[in-house]
Design an enzyme around this catalytic site. Structure first.
Site, PDB file in Angstrom:
ATOM      1  N   CYS A  49       0.849  -1.200   0.000  1.00 56.06           N
ATOM      2  CA  CYS A  49       0.000   0.000   0.000  1.00 56.06           C
ATOM      3  C   CYS A  49       0.885   1.250   0.000  1.00 56.06           C
ATOM      4  O   CYS A  49       1.857   1.333   0.756  1.00 56.06           O
ATOM      5  CB  CYS A  49      -0.902  -0.010   1.232  1.00 56.06           C
ATOM      6  SG  CYS A  49      -2.014   1.412   1.287  1.00 56.06           S
ATOM      7  N   CYS A  53       0.626   4.767   6.946  1.00 51.07           N
ATOM      8  CA  CYS A  53      -0.001   4.595   8.269  1.00 51.07           C
ATOM      9  C   CYS A  53       0.965   3.830   9.175  1.00 51.07           C
ATOM     10  O   CYS A  53       1.308   2.670   8.893  1.00 51.07           O
ATOM     11  CB  CYS A  53      -1.316   3.838   8.133  1.00 51.07           C
ATOM     12  SG  CYS A  53      -2.355   4.455   6.789  1.00 51.07           S
ATOM     13  N   CYS A  56       0.391   0.146  10.341  1.00 52.93           N
ATOM     14  CA  CYS A  56      -0.109  -0.874   9.420  1.00 52.93           C
ATOM     15  C   CYS A  56       0.982  -1.703   8.745  1.00 52.93           C
ATOM     16  O   CYS A  56       1.865  -1.168   8.070  1.00 52.93           O
ATOM     17  CB  CYS A  56      -0.992  -0.223   8.359  1.00 52.93           C
ATOM     18  SG  CYS A  56      -1.773  -1.464   7.298  1.00 52.93           S
ATOM     19  N   CYS A 125     -19.777  -5.983   3.174  1.00 53.40           N
ATOM     20  CA  CYS A 125     -19.075  -4.769   3.565  1.00 53.40           C
ATOM     21  C   CYS A 125     -17.748  -4.760   2.816  1.00 53.40           C
ATOM     22  O   CYS A 125     -17.130  -5.808   2.640  1.00 53.40           O
ATOM     23  CB  CYS A 125     -18.837  -4.804   5.070  1.00 53.40           C
ATOM     24  SG  CYS A 125     -17.860  -3.417   5.660  1.00 53.40           S
ATOM     25  N   CYS A 185     -19.531   2.162   8.383  1.00 48.98           N
ATOM     26  CA  CYS A 185     -18.825   1.460   9.452  1.00 48.98           C
ATOM     27  C   CYS A 185     -17.560   2.263   9.688  1.00 48.98           C
ATOM     28  O   CYS A 185     -16.701   2.336   8.806  1.00 48.98           O
ATOM     29  CB  CYS A 185     -18.494   0.036   8.994  1.00 48.98           C
ATOM     30  SG  CYS A 185     -17.435  -0.867  10.153  1.00 48.98           S
ATOM     31  N   ARG A 257     -18.053  -3.218  17.285  1.00 48.18           N
ATOM     32  CA  ARG A 257     -17.263  -4.402  16.895  1.00 48.18           C
ATOM     33  C   ARG A 257     -15.961  -4.479  17.681  1.00 48.18           C
ATOM     34  O   ARG A 257     -15.148  -3.550  17.613  1.00 48.18           O
ATOM     35  CB  ARG A 257     -16.892  -4.332  15.414  1.00 48.18           C
ATOM     36  CG  ARG A 257     -18.067  -4.271  14.533  1.00 48.18           C
ATOM     37  CD  ARG A 257     -17.701  -4.262  13.050  1.00 48.18           C
ATOM     38  NE  ARG A 257     -18.926  -4.006  12.330  1.00 48.18           N
ATOM     39  CZ  ARG A 257     -19.857  -4.905  12.111  1.00 48.18           C
ATOM     40  NH1 ARG A 257     -19.684  -6.150  12.499  1.00 48.18           N
ATOM     41  NH2 ARG A 257     -20.971  -4.587  11.494  1.00 48.18           N
TER      42      ARG A 257
HETATM   43  N1  SAM Z   1      -6.696   0.636   3.132  1.00 50.72           N
HETATM   44  C1  SAM Z   1      -7.989   0.852   3.645  1.00 50.72           C
HETATM   45  C2  SAM Z   1      -8.016   1.930   4.706  1.00 50.72           C
HETATM   46  O1  SAM Z   1      -7.018   2.232   5.303  1.00 50.72           O
HETATM   47  O2  SAM Z   1      -9.116   2.440   4.945  1.00 50.72           O
HETATM   48  C3  SAM Z   1      -8.678  -0.398   4.175  1.00 50.72           C
HETATM   49  C4  SAM Z   1      -7.857  -1.435   4.900  1.00 50.72           C
HETATM   50  S1  SAM Z   1      -7.126  -0.914   6.451  1.00 50.72           S
HETATM   51  C5  SAM Z   1      -6.068  -2.287   6.836  1.00 50.72           C
HETATM   52  C6  SAM Z   1      -8.507  -1.058   7.592  1.00 50.72           C
HETATM   53  C7  SAM Z   1      -8.272  -0.741   9.034  1.00 50.72           C
HETATM   54  O3  SAM Z   1      -7.463  -1.729   9.649  1.00 50.72           O
HETATM   55  C8  SAM Z   1      -7.553   0.547   9.381  1.00 50.72           C
HETATM   56  O4  SAM Z   1      -8.375   1.664   9.270  1.00 50.72           O
HETATM   57  C9  SAM Z   1      -7.160   0.283  10.821  1.00 50.72           C
HETATM   58  O5  SAM Z   1      -8.191   0.711  11.686  1.00 50.72           O
HETATM   59  C10 SAM Z   1      -7.040  -1.235  10.891  1.00 50.72           C
HETATM   60  N2  SAM Z   1      -5.665  -1.655  11.187  1.00 50.72           N
HETATM   61  C11 SAM Z   1      -4.619  -1.672  10.331  1.00 50.72           C
HETATM   62  N3  SAM Z   1      -3.503  -2.101  10.942  1.00 50.72           N
HETATM   63  C12 SAM Z   1      -3.840  -2.368  12.230  1.00 50.72           C
HETATM   64  C13 SAM Z   1      -3.111  -2.830  13.368  1.00 50.72           C
HETATM   65  N4  SAM Z   1      -1.821  -3.101  13.307  1.00 50.72           N
HETATM   66  N5  SAM Z   1      -3.783  -2.996  14.531  1.00 50.72           N
HETATM   67  C14 SAM Z   1      -5.105  -2.707  14.596  1.00 50.72           C
HETATM   68  N6  SAM Z   1      -5.841  -2.274  13.559  1.00 50.72           N
HETATM   69  C15 SAM Z   1      -5.217  -2.096  12.389  1.00 50.72           C
HETATM   70 FE1  SF4 Z   2      -2.814   1.195   3.407  1.00 52.94          FE
HETATM   71 FE2  SF4 Z   2      -2.775   0.013   5.782  1.00 52.94          FE
HETATM   72 FE3  SF4 Z   2      -3.035   2.642   5.637  1.00 52.94          FE
HETATM   73 FE4  SF4 Z   2      -5.089   1.042   4.806  1.00 52.94          FE
HETATM   74  S1  SF4 Z   2      -4.299   1.251   6.889  1.00 52.94           S
HETATM   75  S2  SF4 Z   2      -4.271   2.864   3.772  1.00 52.94           S
HETATM   76  S3  SF4 Z   2      -3.899  -0.694   3.988  1.00 52.94           S
HETATM   77  S4  SF4 Z   2      -1.228   1.454   4.975  1.00 52.94           S
END
Ligand code: SAM
Ligand code: SF4
Ligand code: DTB
Length: 316
Positions: A49, A53, A56, A125, A185, A257
């Site tokens: 990606c 973030c 992530c 979803c 959501c 959730r």
């Molecule tokens: N890329 C899209 C976005 O960011 O909206 C969708 C997928 S993203 C992985 C969805 C959610 O996963 C993020 O908004 C975050 O809340 C959650 N997430 C990602 N990494 C995480 C982590 N290490 N621990 C807990 N939640 C996590």
């Molecule tokens: Fe990309 Fe992870 Fe950020 Fe979603 S949360 S935009 S998958 S880096």
């Protein structure tokens, strides 16, 4: 009118017995507190990606053990959904590690997935990153009910963990989702090193969304090696319980959730979260990329608590 930060803080800081009593009371006014919805997550496109973030593992900027995978075949996704339905799941959530939706062949394939899963009679979803209103409308027309797009944290903390997009862009996507008539959501993550005051502001931002999100995921941060937040101290368990209970009191009609991080929680902590008003979990061995407790354990947990899977057939 949405509550002030001070009013939310006053709820959050109540003595735990009083906080839990109020949350459990609010829960019972709108839900059957003995039931938990089982949802299944499917990572339809994993890793690489472009966003940064800090929490992530799917960001291309960090060296993690993650295996990058391109968009899955539609048939494979539909087979996964049928299997999830057979295991008692009523909601199928497909997630893609995209910054945003583009009007390309990948989006067409996602629309086919949505149509197929909706045809199985499951709630559909998706979470695909930023999108605009025409794209949201196409998802709805294909049978999608809900779009997941988290605000993730307070506005000020958000800016310290993500530089590639703005908090306001999250709100714009949520507005596009609403305008298209999809359910929202939206929730966030706790335990990334934010202060309690920042958690309160995160909840306050959610109360400013009108109407309130139908569904609010509270993710406990899962620290993954290689990401900038890998060494953050674990969240004290009762701080999670306070967040769940406060969210339940602020949003009595929304689904709360208990999302990421359950594999790191004790059964007793999860039971407290259910008592505090959480009424949905993601089952299976894996969330998107991090481990889950597994279906067998979740079925055992509900049974030992004398609880039931929502919407599942009653066995003789
Ligand atoms: N890329 C899209 C976005 O960011 O909206 C969708 C997928 S993203 C992985 C969805 C959610 O996963 C993020 O908004 C975050 O809340 C959650 N997430 C990602 N990494 C995480 C982590 N290490 N621990 C807990 N939640 C996590
Ligand atoms: Fe990309 Fe992870 Fe950020 Fe979603 S949360 S935009 S998958 S880096
Ligand atoms: C949400 O708030 N939690 C789910 C769902 N929306 C897509 C995802 C949690 C992912 C946790 C980290 C991972 O497994 O990669």
């Amino acid at each position: 009118m949405s509550p002030t930060a001070a009013a939310i803080r006053a709820i959050h800081d109540l003595p735990v017995p009083e906080l839990l009593f109020r949350a459990a009371t609010a829960h019972r006014q709108h839900w059957n507190a003995e039931e938990i919805q089982f949802c299944t997550l499917d990572s339809i496109k994993t890793g690489a990606c472009p966003e940064d973030c800090a929490y992530c593992p799917q960001s291309a900027r960090y060296q993690t053990a993650l295996k990058v995978e391109p968009l899955k075949d539609v048939a494979k996704v539909l087979a996964g959904a049928a299997e999830a339905k057979a295991a008692g799941s009523t909601r199928y959530c497909m997630g893609a590690a995209w910054r945003e939706v583009k009007d390309d062949a990948n989006f067409e394939a996602v629309l086919e997935m949505v149509q197929g899963v909706s045809g199985l009679g499951m709630e559909v979803c998706v979470t695909l990153g930023m999108l605009n209103e025409p794209q949201a409308k196409r998802l709805k027309a294909a049978g999608c009910q809900v779009y997941n797009h988290n605000i993730d944290s307070s506005r000020d903390f958000y800016e310290t963990i993500i530089s590639t997009r703005k908090f306001d862009e999250r709100l714009e996507t949520i507005a596009a989702v609403r305008a298209a008539g999809l359910e929202v959501c939206s929730g966030g993550i706790v335990g990334m090193g934010e202060t309690i005051e920042q958690r309160i502001h995160f909840l306050q931002e959610l109360t400013e969304l009108e109407p309130a999100p139908e569904s609010i995921p509270i993710n406990q941060f899962v620290a993954v090696d290689g990401t900038p937040l890998a060494d953050v101290d674990p969240l004290p368990p009762l701080e999670l319980v306070r967040m769940i209970a406060t969210a339940r009191i602020l949003f009595p009609k929304s689904r709360i959730r208990l999302s990421a991080g359950r594999a790191q929680m004790s059964d007793e902590l999860q039971a407290l979260c259910f008592f505090a008003g959480a009424n949905s979990i993601f089952t299976g061995e894996k969330l998107l990329t991090t481990p889950g407790p597994g279906l067998d354990h979740d079925q055992w947990l509900l049974q030992s608590l004398g609880m039931r899977v929502e919407g599942a057939a009653v066995r003789a």
